[in-house]
Scaffold this motif. Sequence first.
Motif, PDB file in Angstrom:
ATOM      1  N   ALA A 521      -8.503  -1.109 -26.603  1.00 22.00           N
ATOM      2  CA  ALA A 521      -9.205   0.091 -26.146  1.00 22.00           C
ATOM      3  C   ALA A 521      -9.439   1.002 -27.351  1.00 22.00           C
ATOM      4  O   ALA A 521      -8.596   1.090 -28.251  1.00 22.00           O
ATOM      5  CB  ALA A 521      -8.378   0.825 -25.095  1.00 22.00           C
ATOM      6  N   LEU A 522     -10.602   1.669 -27.372  1.00 23.46           N
ATOM      7  CA  LEU A 522     -10.922   2.619 -28.432  1.00 23.46           C
ATOM      8  C   LEU A 522     -10.485   4.001 -27.965  1.00 23.46           C
ATOM      9  O   LEU A 522     -11.047   4.551 -27.015  1.00 23.46           O
ATOM     10  CB  LEU A 522     -12.415   2.589 -28.744  1.00 23.46           C
ATOM     11  N   ASP A 523      -9.478   4.541 -28.639  1.00 23.26           N
ATOM     12  CA  ASP A 523      -8.854   5.794 -28.205  1.00 23.26           C
ATOM     13  C   ASP A 523      -9.525   6.999 -28.875  1.00 23.26           C
ATOM     14  O   ASP A 523     -10.086   6.890 -29.968  1.00 23.26           O
ATOM     15  CB  ASP A 523      -7.371   5.757 -28.562  1.00 23.26           C
ATOM     16  N   ASP A 524      -9.439   8.148 -28.209  1.00 21.09           N
ATOM     17  CA  ASP A 524      -9.947   9.430 -28.739  1.00 21.09           C
ATOM     18  C   ASP A 524     -11.417   9.341 -29.123  1.00 21.09           C
ATOM     19  O   ASP A 524     -11.862   9.933 -30.120  1.00 21.09           O
ATOM     20  CB  ASP A 524      -9.123   9.872 -29.956  1.00 21.09           C
ATOM     21  N   PHE A 525     -12.197   8.614 -28.337  1.00 22.80           N
ATOM     22  CA  PHE A 525     -13.614   8.473 -28.645  1.00 22.80           C
ATOM     23  C   PHE A 525     -14.312   9.826 -28.528  1.00 22.80           C
ATOM     24  O   PHE A 525     -14.127  10.570 -27.574  1.00 22.80           O
ATOM     25  CB  PHE A 525     -14.271   7.473 -27.680  1.00 22.80           C
ATOM     26  N   GLY A 526     -15.119  10.129 -29.554  1.00 26.12           N
ATOM     27  CA  GLY A 526     -15.842  11.395 -29.551  1.00 26.12           C
ATOM     28  C   GLY A 526     -15.302  12.403 -30.527  1.00 26.12           C
ATOM     29  O   GLY A 526     -15.947  13.420 -30.788  1.00 26.12           O
ATOM     30  N   THR A 527     -14.121  12.129 -31.084  1.00 27.32           N
ATOM     31  CA  THR A 527     -13.537  13.098 -32.023  1.00 27.32           C
ATOM     32  C   THR A 527     -13.754  12.690 -33.468  1.00 27.32           C
ATOM     33  O   THR A 527     -13.574  13.493 -34.380  1.00 27.32           O
ATOM     34  CB  THR A 527     -12.021  13.227 -31.777  1.00 27.32           C
ATOM     35  N   GLY A 528     -14.119  11.434 -33.702  1.00 26.67           N
ATOM     36  CA  GLY A 528     -14.341  10.965 -35.069  1.00 26.67           C
ATOM     37  C   GLY A 528     -15.807  10.706 -35.324  1.00 26.67           C
ATOM     38  O   GLY A 528     -16.673  11.474 -34.938  1.00 26.67           O
ATOM     39  N   PHE A 540     -13.726  -4.388 -27.692  1.00 27.09           N
ATOM     40  CA  PHE A 540     -13.122  -3.336 -26.889  1.00 27.09           C
ATOM     41  C   PHE A 540     -13.515  -3.507 -25.426  1.00 27.09           C
ATOM     42  O   PHE A 540     -14.688  -3.714 -25.101  1.00 27.09           O
ATOM     43  CB  PHE A 540     -13.569  -1.953 -27.371  1.00 27.09           C
ATOM     44  N   GLY A 541     -12.526  -3.387 -24.549  1.00 26.45           N
ATOM     45  CA  GLY A 541     -12.794  -3.462 -23.113  1.00 26.45           C
ATOM     46  C   GLY A 541     -12.696  -2.104 -22.448  1.00 26.45           C
ATOM     47  O   GLY A 541     -12.951  -1.986 -21.241  1.00 26.45           O
ATOM     48  N   LYS A 542     -12.317  -1.104 -23.215  1.00 30.65           N
ATOM     49  CA  LYS A 542     -12.115   0.222 -22.612  1.00 30.65           C
ATOM     50  C   LYS A 542     -12.363   1.290 -23.666  1.00 30.65           C
ATOM     51  O   LYS A 542     -12.063   1.098 -24.851  1.00 30.65           O
ATOM     52  CB  LYS A 542     -10.690   0.332 -22.076  1.00 30.65           C
ATOM     53  N   ILE A 543     -12.936   2.406 -23.232  1.00 23.18           N
ATOM     54  CA  ILE A 543     -13.123   3.573 -24.091  1.00 23.18           C
ATOM     55  C   ILE A 543     -12.372   4.738 -23.460  1.00 23.18           C
ATOM     56  O   ILE A 543     -12.513   4.993 -22.257  1.00 23.18           O
ATOM     57  CB  ILE A 543     -14.614   3.938 -24.227  1.00 23.18           C
ATOM     58  N   MET A 569     -23.356   4.175 -21.256  1.00 29.42           N
ATOM     59  CA  MET A 569     -23.269   3.122 -22.258  1.00 29.42           C
ATOM     60  C   MET A 569     -22.155   2.135 -21.903  1.00 29.42           C
ATOM     61  O   MET A 569     -22.333   0.906 -22.021  1.00 29.42           O
ATOM     62  CB  MET A 569     -23.007   3.745 -23.628  1.00 29.42           C
ATOM     63  N   ALA A 570     -21.004   2.657 -21.475  1.00 28.42           N
ATOM     64  CA  ALA A 570     -19.876   1.794 -21.136  1.00 28.42           C
ATOM     65  C   ALA A 570     -20.205   0.893 -19.959  1.00 28.42           C
ATOM     66  O   ALA A 570     -19.818  -0.281 -19.942  1.00 28.42           O
ATOM     67  CB  ALA A 570     -18.658   2.657 -20.811  1.00 28.42           C
ATOM     68  N   THR A 571     -20.961   1.417 -18.982  1.00 28.46           N
ATOM     69  CA  THR A 571     -21.336   0.606 -17.828  1.00 28.46           C
ATOM     70  C   THR A 571     -22.229  -0.546 -18.259  1.00 28.46           C
ATOM     71  O   THR A 571     -22.071  -1.692 -17.822  1.00 28.46           O
ATOM     72  CB  THR A 571     -22.071   1.481 -16.794  1.00 28.46           C
ATOM     73  N   THR A 572     -23.167  -0.230 -19.157  1.00 29.32           N
ATOM     74  CA  THR A 572     -24.070  -1.265 -19.664  1.00 29.32           C
ATOM     75  C   THR A 572     -23.303  -2.346 -20.417  1.00 29.32           C
ATOM     76  O   THR A 572     -23.611  -3.537 -20.326  1.00 29.32           O
ATOM     77  CB  THR A 572     -25.124  -0.637 -20.587  1.00 29.32           C
ATOM     78  N   LEU A 573     -22.305  -1.919 -21.164  1.00 29.57           N
ATOM     79  CA  LEU A 573     -21.515  -2.862 -21.976  1.00 29.57           C
ATOM     80  C   LEU A 573     -20.372  -3.478 -21.188  1.00 29.57           C
ATOM     81  O   LEU A 573     -19.544  -4.207 -21.754  1.00 29.57           O
ATOM     82  CB  LEU A 573     -20.959  -2.145 -23.208  1.00 29.57           C
ATOM     83  N   ASP A 574     -20.292  -3.168 -19.910  1.00 29.52           N
ATOM     84  CA  ASP A 574     -19.230  -3.681 -19.035  1.00 29.52           C
ATOM     85  C   ASP A 574     -17.849  -3.268 -19.536  1.00 29.52           C
ATOM     86  O   ASP A 574     -16.926  -4.072 -19.603  1.00 29.52           O
ATOM     87  CB  ASP A 574     -19.318  -5.205 -18.931  1.00 29.52           C
ATOM     88  N   MET A 575     -17.735  -1.985 -19.914  1.00 25.93           N
ATOM     89  CA  MET A 575     -16.473  -1.430 -20.363  1.00 25.93           C
ATOM     90  C   MET A 575     -15.982  -0.390 -19.366  1.00 25.93           C
ATOM     91  O   MET A 575     -16.783   0.300 -18.726  1.00 25.93           O
ATOM     92  CB  MET A 575     -16.620  -0.759 -21.734  1.00 25.93           C
ATOM     93  N   ALA A 593     -17.849  12.139 -11.287  1.00 23.66           N
ATOM     94  CA  ALA A 593     -19.285  12.264 -11.102  1.00 23.66           C
ATOM     95  C   ALA A 593     -20.047  11.888 -12.369  1.00 23.66           C
ATOM     96  O   ALA A 593     -21.188  11.405 -12.303  1.00 23.66           O
ATOM     97  CB  ALA A 593     -19.637  13.702 -10.688  1.00 23.66           C
ATOM     98  N   ALA A 594     -19.407  12.105 -13.536  1.00 25.25           N
ATOM     99  CA  ALA A 594     -20.049  11.788 -14.808  1.00 25.25           C
ATOM    100  C   ALA A 594     -20.040  10.298 -15.101  1.00 25.25           C
ATOM    101  O   ALA A 594     -20.677   9.857 -16.060  1.00 25.25           O
ATOM    102  CB  ALA A 594     -19.384  12.545 -15.930  1.00 25.25           C
ATOM    103  N   GLY A 595     -19.279   9.537 -14.314  1.00 27.30           N
ATOM    104  CA  GLY A 595     -19.300   8.100 -14.484  1.00 27.30           C
ATOM    105  C   GLY A 595     -18.012   7.488 -15.003  1.00 27.30           C
ATOM    106  O   GLY A 595     -17.950   6.274 -15.227  1.00 27.30           O
ATOM    107  N   CYS A 596     -16.970   8.282 -15.204  1.00 27.31           N
ATOM    108  CA  CYS A 596     -15.694   7.718 -15.649  1.00 27.31           C
ATOM    109  C   CYS A 596     -15.081   6.888 -14.533  1.00 27.31           C
ATOM    110  O   CYS A 596     -15.125   7.279 -13.352  1.00 27.31           O
ATOM    111  CB  CYS A 596     -14.729   8.835 -16.062  1.00 27.31           C
ATOM    112  N   THR A 597     -14.500   5.779 -14.887  1.00 21.69           N
ATOM    113  CA  THR A 597     -13.913   4.897 -13.880  1.00 21.69           C
ATOM    114  C   THR A 597     -12.406   5.068 -13.749  1.00 21.69           C
ATOM    115  O   THR A 597     -11.836   4.755 -12.702  1.00 21.69           O
ATOM    116  CB  THR A 597     -14.213   3.428 -14.232  1.00 21.69           C
ATOM    117  N   LEU A 598     -11.769   5.547 -14.823  1.00 19.31           N
ATOM    118  CA  LEU A 598     -10.316   5.702 -14.826  1.00 19.31           C
ATOM    119  C   LEU A 598      -9.960   7.108 -15.289  1.00 19.31           C
ATOM    120  O   LEU A 598     -10.709   7.731 -16.058  1.00 19.31           O
ATOM    121  CB  LEU A 598      -9.660   4.670 -15.741  1.00 19.31           C
TER     122      LEU A 598
END
Length: 631
Positions: A521-528, A540-543, A569-575, A593-598
Amino acid sequence: MDDRVRRTLVDNLYANPGSLTAGAANGIISALVAAAYSGNALIWQVALLLSAIGVTRVAMAVGLPRLKVRDTKRLELLYELGAFSYTATVGFFTALTIAYNIPLAAQMLMACYAIGYAGGMATRNAGRPIISVAGMVLTFTPICIALWQTGDTAARTLAAAIVICFAGMVSIALQIFRTLRDSIAAAETSARLADKMQHLARTDVVTGLHNRAGLNHYLVEHLARPRTAPKLALFWCDLDRFKEVNDVLGHQVGDRVLTEVAQRLRSQAKPDAVIGRFGGDEFIMACDVKDRREVETIALAVLGEITRPMRLENDRLEISCSMGVALLPDDGDDLESVMLGADLALYHAKVNGRNQASFYDRSMSRDLVRRREIEAELRVAVQRDELSIFFQPIVDLATGRIKAFEALVRWFHPEKGELRPDEFIPVAEETGAIITLGNWITAQAAKAAATWPEDITVAVNLSPLQIKAPGAALGILNALREAKLDPRRLELEITETVLLDHSQQTEDFIAELSAAGVRFALDDFGTGYSSLGYLNKYPFGKIKVDRSFVSGPNAGKKSDAIIRAVSGMATTLDMAIVAEGLETVEQVEAVKAAGCTLGQGYYFSRAVPDYLAAMLIAQEREKFEPQRATG
């Protein structure tokens, strides 16, 4: 013969003046008694001469060692003069008693004494065979001549017996000498080897400077001798990013750099300075100084010399250096406290940007000392069972069911209480202890997960240092094997910083574990850098969207839009996409509502011990299983 061996043998001649005293006393008494029996003036004169020589010889044996005469030949010559004078006088006196035919009892008294004394001294003086042999010759020769001239068969037989005894005593004395010589030579050789080994044990093989053991020894020795100035300055130098030199140019070039730095330190050091390589790329120099101004001058000179460009064959290198400086007694009352102060000052210099000198100041101690304490205590915290693994659930936002647990380490210090991970994890990463700590966390998490239902996975954070450590992938696979956990139930969370250096080692690590079934899983996505190339290149299977987009001060419409974009993007990539830091129901609804699954956060549960994690699973099963049964 080696001079040191000879000196030892000569010193041994003076080692036991008691035996000389006893022999001289016996001789004086025997001579005076024999003279009294004879009534002969000449015999009396020789008896008195013998007494004077005996007393003088005892005085020399007692007094000369105390004078500490350094000249071995002179010391040996003085002993020889005393020994030869005494034995010659004993032999002459005994021969006189025979020649003048004094009463037989007196003759026997002197003959027995002379033969016994010569034999005893032959073994005592065997360390110098010339003294043993010459002493017996001087004693026995006049006695044998006197016995032979009597014409008496028994007397001549005694003379022959003395000659035979002499030959035997010579053989014994020479044998003792060889044994003594060889033993002392062996002991001297052992002592020299011990000195050499001690020197090697205190010397750094790369630079020729003192190593850590030698540095400690000579610093203590330096403080013990008379000082040339009122203060002791300790300079602790650390080459900046020296590891890059080894990694890029190789360890041979790295060793040459260390050798060059050592030479430059010597060139700037005062004559009385103690210089050592403390370890790795760290050097320590200590010297007596008058005041702080002199210390500043030395520090600037050392820094300037070390950072001066160096050319090694075809390579031009510029090595920067950080330095910490502390003074005794200003910054501490003893060597240990001053070294600690210099170490803290060095750390301060690195934190402030490196390539500079920092003087110890008591105001910097509190935070830095705490970090050092954490570093030292962290190394044994695992053995003391002070560390525990807690598990925070990651929940399916659609069903509310637990899909995974993230393993988080907690440290319950017996004196300081609970220490936050942001206090000790950075310290562990700085010191390299994160490798041992990370392996332990993975092993403990795998053991706990092995007891959970098979549809629940466990997530473990990995440090960049762990991934780059030799055998990192093998260590994780071994932990899974020992815990009997399916590799597909382990998910390793890594941050973008791990991927920035495009290391082949990192790629091999991910590839090997992915092939075994381990998930990433790619952690802290969006901060780097948030590079989409990472998602395309690595499996990666999870963001995990950083909590700052969910509950941070900047959370709002823009962050919602970013989450929606990442989710699409994650939905398209099956993540799967995880929203961290969920604390309220509004936040849960927003990310859903934004699309997060977990989702993960205090809204669902804080991190809990393994037994409470098992209880959460059991409670959930009780909640959902009846619904499935009735459905």
